[in-house]
Design an enzyme around this catalytic site. Structure first.
Site, short mmCIF file in Angstrom:
data_model
loop_
_atom_site.label_atom_id
_atom_site.label_comp_id
_atom_site.label_asym_id
_atom_site.label_seq_id
_atom_site.Cartn_x
_atom_site.Cartn_y
_atom_site.Cartn_z
N VAL A 52 86.26 -17.73 -7.45
CA VAL A 52 87.47 -17.78 -8.28
C VAL A 52 87.17 -17.77 -9.78
CG1 VAL A 52 88.92 -18.89 -6.55
CG2 VAL A 52 87.54 -20.30 -8.11
N TYR A 53 85.92 -17.88 -10.19
CA TYR A 53 85.61 -17.86 -11.61
C TYR A 53 85.93 -16.46 -12.16
CZ TYR A 53 82.95 -22.23 -11.02
OH TYR A 53 82.55 -23.53 -10.75
N GLY A 54 86.83 -16.43 -13.13
CA GLY A 54 87.25 -15.13 -13.68
C GLY A 54 87.89 -14.24 -12.65
N GLY A 56 86.89 -13.59 -9.77
CA GLY A 56 85.85 -12.79 -9.14
C GLY A 56 84.95 -12.07 -10.13
N LYS A 80 80.62 -20.37 -4.37
CA LYS A 80 81.54 -21.25 -3.65
C LYS A 80 82.71 -20.44 -3.13
CE LYS A 80 80.72 -24.53 -7.38
NZ LYS A 80 80.54 -23.48 -8.40
#
Length: 327
Positions: A52-54, A56, A80
């Site tokens: 979920v960072y950015g 993807g 994660k």
């Protein structure tokens, strides 16, 4: 850089990890390449990300740098899965979602496997044994080498780790748990850390610099280019800008003056050498910030400084955490 075993496993990682929370959003591929180069040249191996960072993009940017800048075999890539953009259900740790998310992560990262795959948070709507079965499948299929969890409270971690050790069949023991931990946030010392130490689970502290506050940058004002001044992250920093946090930051600054070093290095050395800690995950906006953080490798805090920082930041632990004989 010194290498440490991740929990009670054979996997060794650098004792400082590189975080990628802002990659693909505030950190473009050029800046990420500079960070990766500095980290690798300093002996760093553990790079932490999440699907979920950015949205993807952090995984995608990391994937573009692997092999082009750093040989894949020399990196320990941790990611994660489990967080979802659903206001009614923040986490989905069902077997179907997790395994689909892992396949998507591998595609963005451009690799056949991740070294460490972590459940991003506990999902009360999914039976825990189903979640853990996804970890077993990921490891047995070769898509992940090791498995861990993140943001599990004490009883959740103890239940998950014990299940993996005691359940019949071939199970994947939990190698790690990733939790926020710093001089400004010592809540994990109540139950998570004792459980991790007892069960051989390594702790990977996130936000080890108190969301940037322990660098001292907010002592007098909020810098215009800081996270505290950004629209996306100002609310993330705000809880650590109160009077209690200020007293702790002042104590860290005093220690730094006495040691002729920076507040950042004192705060990072303190957390790096706490019992049970394997590798604090450090995020940096640029190569200069990361270089300063990595220079902590040469610093070991004197026992008197550690004790003073312990005292000034000590959380209140009463019943049932405190020894009954002292109540």
């Amino acid at each position: 850089m010194e290498q440490r075993h991740l929990g009670r496993t054979g996997l060794r990682v650098s004792r400082i990890g590189l975080g990628t929370l802002t990659w693909g959003r505030d950190t473009d591929e050029h800046d990420a390449a500079d960070l990766m180069k500095v980290f690798w040249e300093a002996g760093g191996t553990l790079v932490d990300t999440a699907d979920v960072y950015g949205d993807g993009d952090a995984e995608y940017v990391l994937g573009q740098l692997v092999e082009r800048l750093v040989p894949r075999r020399e990196l320990v890539i941790a990611t994660k899965a489990g967080s979802v953009p659903d206001p009614d259900r923040r986490f989905d740790a069902s077997r179907g979602h997790l395994l689909a998310a892992l396949d998507a992560s591998l595609e963005r990262l451009g690799t056949d496997y991740v070294d460490l795959w972590q459940v991003h948070a506990f999902d009360p709507a999914t039976p825990l044994d189903e979640t853990l079965q996804a970890l077993d499948i990921a490891v047995s299929s070769g898509r992940a080498r090791y498995a861990g969890v993140s943001n599990f409270c004490g009883w959740q971690l103890a239940k998950a780790a014990t299940w993996q050790l005691a359940a019949p069949g071939v199970r994947t023991r939990l190698a790690s748990t990733q939790m926020e931990y710093s001089l400004l946030q010592r809540g994990v010392e109540r139950e998570v850390l004792p459980a991790a130490l007892d069960l051989g689970v390594g702790l990977l502290p996130s936000s080890p610099l108190g969301r940037g506050v322990l660098t001292g940058k907010y002592r007098n004002t909020t810098p215009a280019d800081s996270r505290g001044a950004s629209d996306d992250l100002s609310a993330f920093v705000a809880p650590y800008l109160d009077d209690a946090a200020s007293r702790i930051v002042d104590a860290v600054a005093t220690a730094a003056d006495g040691l002729a070093t920076s507040t950042l290095q004192v705060a990072l050395a303190w957390i790096r050498d706490r019992p049970g800690v394997v590798a604090p995950i450090v995020g940096a906006r640029n190569a200069q910030q990361l270089t300063e953080a990595l220079s902590v490798e040469a610093l070991s805090l004197p026992d008197e400084i550690c004790q003073a920082l312990d005292d000034v930041s000590a959380p209140v632990h009463r019943y049932p955490d405190q020894d009954w004989s002292t109540l």
